[in-house]
Scaffold this motif. Structure first.
Motif, PDB file in Angstrom:
ATOM      1  N   LEU A 174       0.830  -1.206   0.000  1.00 38.49           N
ATOM      2  CA  LEU A 174       0.000   0.000   0.000  1.00 38.49           C
ATOM      3  C   LEU A 174       0.863   1.254   0.000  1.00 38.49           C
ATOM      4  CD1 LEU A 174      -2.736   1.422   0.221  1.00 38.49           C
ATOM      5  CD2 LEU A 174      -2.588   1.158   2.711  1.00 38.49           C
ATOM      6  N   LEU A 175       1.884   1.277   0.848  1.00 40.09           N
ATOM      7  CA  LEU A 175       2.753   2.450   0.924  1.00 40.09           C
ATOM      8  C   LEU A 175       3.516   2.659  -0.375  1.00 40.09           C
ATOM      9  CD1 LEU A 175       4.146   2.097   4.566  1.00 40.09           C
ATOM     10  CD2 LEU A 175       2.401   3.684   3.743  1.00 40.09           C
ATOM     11  N   ASN A 176       3.994   1.566  -0.980  1.00 40.52           N
ATOM     12  CA  ASN A 176       4.696   1.695  -2.258  1.00 40.52           C
ATOM     13  C   ASN A 176       3.760   2.183  -3.356  1.00 40.52           C
ATOM     14  OD1 ASN A 176       7.402   0.949  -1.702  1.00 40.52           O
ATOM     15  ND2 ASN A 176       6.794  -1.187  -1.520  1.00 40.52           N
ATOM     16  N   ASN A 193      12.778   8.079  -1.036  1.00 39.81           N
ATOM     17  CA  ASN A 193      12.055   8.568  -2.215  1.00 39.81           C
ATOM     18  C   ASN A 193      11.511   9.967  -1.970  1.00 39.81           C
ATOM     19  OD1 ASN A 193      11.334   6.785  -4.764  1.00 39.81           O
ATOM     20  ND2 ASN A 193      11.650   5.380  -3.053  1.00 39.81           N
ATOM     21  N   LEU A 194      10.869  10.142  -0.820  1.00 45.70           N
ATOM     22  CA  LEU A 194      10.306  11.453  -0.488  1.00 45.70           C
ATOM     23  C   LEU A 194      11.408  12.490  -0.304  1.00 45.70           C
ATOM     24  CD1 LEU A 194       7.527  10.378   2.055  1.00 45.70           C
ATOM     25  CD2 LEU A 194       7.239  11.012  -0.347  1.00 45.70           C
ATOM     26  N   PHE A 195      12.528  12.068   0.278  1.00 49.96           N
ATOM     27  CA  PHE A 195      13.633  12.995   0.521  1.00 49.96           C
ATOM     28  C   PHE A 195      14.226  13.513  -0.788  1.00 49.96           C
ATOM     29  CE2 PHE A 195      18.260  13.616   1.053  1.00 49.96           C
ATOM     30  CZ  PHE A 195      18.231  14.687   1.937  1.00 49.96           C
ATOM     31  N   PHE A 196      14.566  12.583  -1.691  1.00 53.91           N
ATOM     32  CA  PHE A 196      15.231  12.983  -2.932  1.00 53.91           C
ATOM     33  C   PHE A 196      14.265  13.563  -3.965  1.00 53.91           C
ATOM     34  CE2 PHE A 196      18.509   9.818  -1.557  1.00 53.91           C
ATOM     35  CZ  PHE A 196      19.583  10.689  -1.524  1.00 53.91           C
ATOM     36  N   ILE A 197      13.142  12.876  -4.164  1.00 53.79           N
ATOM     37  CA  ILE A 197      12.256  13.236  -5.276  1.00 53.79           C
ATOM     38  C   ILE A 197      11.328  14.397  -4.932  1.00 53.79           C
ATOM     39  CG2 ILE A 197      10.441  12.342  -6.804  1.00 53.79           C
ATOM     40  CD1 ILE A 197      11.755   9.614  -6.568  1.00 53.79           C
ATOM     41  N   VAL A 198      11.029  14.582  -3.663  1.00 60.20           N
ATOM     42  CA  VAL A 198      10.129  15.669  -3.288  1.00 60.20           C
ATOM     43  C   VAL A 198      10.914  16.831  -2.670  1.00 60.20           C
ATOM     44  CG1 VAL A 198       8.140  16.343  -1.882  1.00 60.20           C
ATOM     45  CG2 VAL A 198       8.196  14.088  -2.961  1.00 60.20           C
TER      46      VAL A 198
END
Length: 219
Positions: free
Chosen positions: A23-25, A166-171
């Motif tokens: 779900l999180l992915n 993912n959130l750190f780098f992409i957002v």
């Protein structure tokens, strides 16, 4: 504990960790489609579409074989044999992919707007597959010993690390970089973030999560 209650409890833990992870992915998909061009996101979907097949090939039934022989006279030898076998085959897989990364890239004909060779994505992905294949035996060991909570915790730590990066780098990093020097964190982000890597951060996040999982499984 009643065997049926124990079975139900462990099944709930294993199932919950799997469901929560998926779900999180899945929630990352809107972020990918918003942040990256269609062609770039296509690279991710293409690479991960091979996961199911490659994991089967790289584990070659060793996990099932391990469960079959855990009741033998020397279960520790069975465990070490399975682990060493997967370690060797995983290293061979990495070397093979690395040596033929150009040919594999030409075969897949993948393209990305990021200023990074497609073969680099393939090599990173090979490390991810090899790491996941190798950890299948330690995770099978935890299941065989009935350590459902530890199994689920390690799985969720890996998933959480992947999503967090993912959130750190992409957002966050991407937004800070776009704002430039007007953002107080730009000087720090500029040292660790490169827009040229682009969609490659999806693979980097997964690779780091897989390596952390291996480290946590060392005991």
């Amino acid at each position: 504990m009643n065997p049926l209650k124990k079975l139900a409890g462990q099944t709930a833990v294993y199932g919950l960790s799997s469901i929560v992870g998926r779900l999180l992915n899945y929630l990352l998909v809107p972020i990918y489609t918003y942040r990256f061009a269609t062609g770039d996101y296509g690279v991710v979907t293409e690479m991960y579409s091979y996961v199911a097949i490659l994991i089967v090939l790289c584990t070659y039934g060793m996990e099932t074989a391990y469960f079959r022989f855990t009741k033998s006279e020397n279960p520790e030898k069975v465990y070490s044999t399975a682990l060493i076998s997967l370690l060797v085959s995983s290293l061979v897989f990495i070397v093979f992919v690395y040596c033929f990364s150009n040919e594999i890239g030409n075969l897949l004909r993948g393209k990305s707007s990021a200023n990074i060779p497609y073969k680099t994505y393939i090599v990173w992905f090979a490390f991810i597959i090899a790491a996941d294949a190798f950890t299948s035996i330690p995770f099978a060991y935890l299941r065989e010993k009935g350590k459902a909570m530890r199994f689920a915790l390690l799985k969720l730590v890996g998933i959480g690390t992947n999503i967090g990066l993912n959130l750190f780098f992409i957002v966050w990093c991407m937004d800070v970089y776009k704002q430039g020097e007007t953002n107080i964190f730009f000087a720090y982000i500029n040292k660790i973030y490169s827009p040229e890597i682009g969609i490659g951060y999806v693979f980097i996040a997964n690779l780091v999560a897989s390596l952390i999982t291996i480290i946590l499984l060392l005991p």
